[in-house]
Design an enzyme around this catalytic site. Structure first.
Site, PDB file in Angstrom:
ATOM      1  N   PRO A   2     -73.202 -33.469 -22.878  1.00 50.29           N
ATOM      2  CA  PRO A   2     -73.826 -33.909 -21.496  1.00 50.29           C
ATOM      3  C   PRO A   2     -72.898 -33.952 -20.385  1.00 50.29           C
ATOM      4  O   PRO A   2     -71.942 -34.666 -20.781  1.00 50.29           O
ATOM      5  CB  PRO A   2     -74.671 -35.223 -21.899  1.00 50.29           C
ATOM      6  N   GLU A   3     -73.177 -33.646 -19.190  1.00 45.98           N
ATOM      7  CA  GLU A   3     -72.413 -33.433 -18.137  1.00 45.98           C
ATOM      8  C   GLU A   3     -73.209 -34.591 -17.319  1.00 45.98           C
ATOM      9  O   GLU A   3     -73.975 -35.233 -17.656  1.00 45.98           O
ATOM     10  CB  GLU A   3     -72.180 -32.338 -17.482  1.00 45.98           C
TER      11      GLU A   3
END
Length: 291
Positions: A2-3
């Site tokens: 996840p960014e």
């Protein structure tokens, strides 16, 4: 992994369940994830109020009434879920991820008001840490981070200054969290496509109008991804179980061999999106539009 948009979506989903509520009890079901859990973590969290839930780059930060901050990183497969007697999903509003396997429920927080927050992580690449909030500037995970993409500190001139003298490709330079916080492979590819900058271009050449265009592209793609709830490729889901939708808007990432959507005065680009590997990561770009 996840960014920034995915972590921000999780933060917003957790706020109603955690912010302003006391942790009535904390259950830690194993000794470690990627790293060992903090010493006496369950004891240090129990009976403490979560005053505020922040995010810095890809880290969630629960500000505690005890004067400590609980830092949380999702790793590759980490996921929070919320269950409560007074919270019901509205059928048809979202597409939901498959329920997490309870065998991988590693941390369970019983919150005031009958709310339970569970951290589930099958691959165990996530981690948690507790630190004195007053010492945040010295925290090893946070001290060297660059500005947030939506902050006043992030701009074309900042990018040009941060990239000065760097002879690495701009794609790999943007993954350095000291340049700008929270970017990862997906959104760097998308921002470079929007700014019409080749991922192979040397970082130190990003100056002037080119730096301004890239800063705007980064800011916009992050904002749009947050609005879409992030991108769901494999394990990601928001705290309510909803999947992100930004992957349906990708212009470059994951589109190898598909027509480029770029356009110019001469018409629509006829080239196909290419894929190369840079520092072990796939890079997707248009060899014609991006220079």
């Amino acid at each position: 992994m996840p960014e920034l948009p995915e972590v921000e979506t999780v933060r917003r989903g957790l706020i109603p369940a955690m912010e302003g509520r006391r942790i009535l009890s904390a259950q830690v079901n194993r000794a470690d994830l990627r790293f060992a859990f903090p010493e006496r973590m369950a004891e240090r969290l129990t009976a403490v109020q979560v005053e505020r839930l922040d995010r810095r780059a890809k880290y969630l930060l629960a500000r505690l009434g005890s004067g400590e901050t609980l830092l949380m990183h999702l790793g590759m497969s980490g996921r929070f879920s919320i269950t409560a007697d007074d919270m019901a999903r509205q059928p048809g509003d979202f597409v939901y991820a498959a329920p997490a396997n309870p065998a991988h429920d590693h941390v369970v927080l019983e919150m005031e008001g009958g709310v339970r927050v569970t951290y589930n992580d099958p691959r165990r690449f996530g981690f948690m840490a507790l630190f004195d909030t007053a010492q945040e500037a010295q925290n090893p995970y946070l001290a060297q981070l660059g500005p947030e993409p939506d902050s006043n500190q992030f701009s074309g001139p900042h990018l040009a200054a941060a990239l000065k003298g760097r002879r690495s490709p701009i794609k790999t330079a943007l993954l350095d969290q000291r340049v700008v916080a929270g970017l990862g492979n997906i959104y760097v590819c998308e921002a470079l496509w929007r700014a019409r900058i080749s991922p192979r271009r040397l970082a130190h050449t990003i100056v002037g109008k080119r730096a301004d265009a890239l800063a705007v592209a980064v800011r916009n793609v992050i904002a749009e991804a947050i609005d879409a709830g992030g991108s769901t490729l494999r394990d990601y889901a928001g705290a309510d179980g909803a999947l992100g939708y930004f992957q349906h808007r990708f212009d470059a990432y994951g589109r190898e061999g598909e027509p480029c959507r770029g356009s110019s005065a001469s018409g629509v680009c006829a080239k196909l999106i290419s894929r190369i590997v840079q520092q072990g990561r796939s890079t997707f770009f248009c060899p014609d539009c991006q220079r």
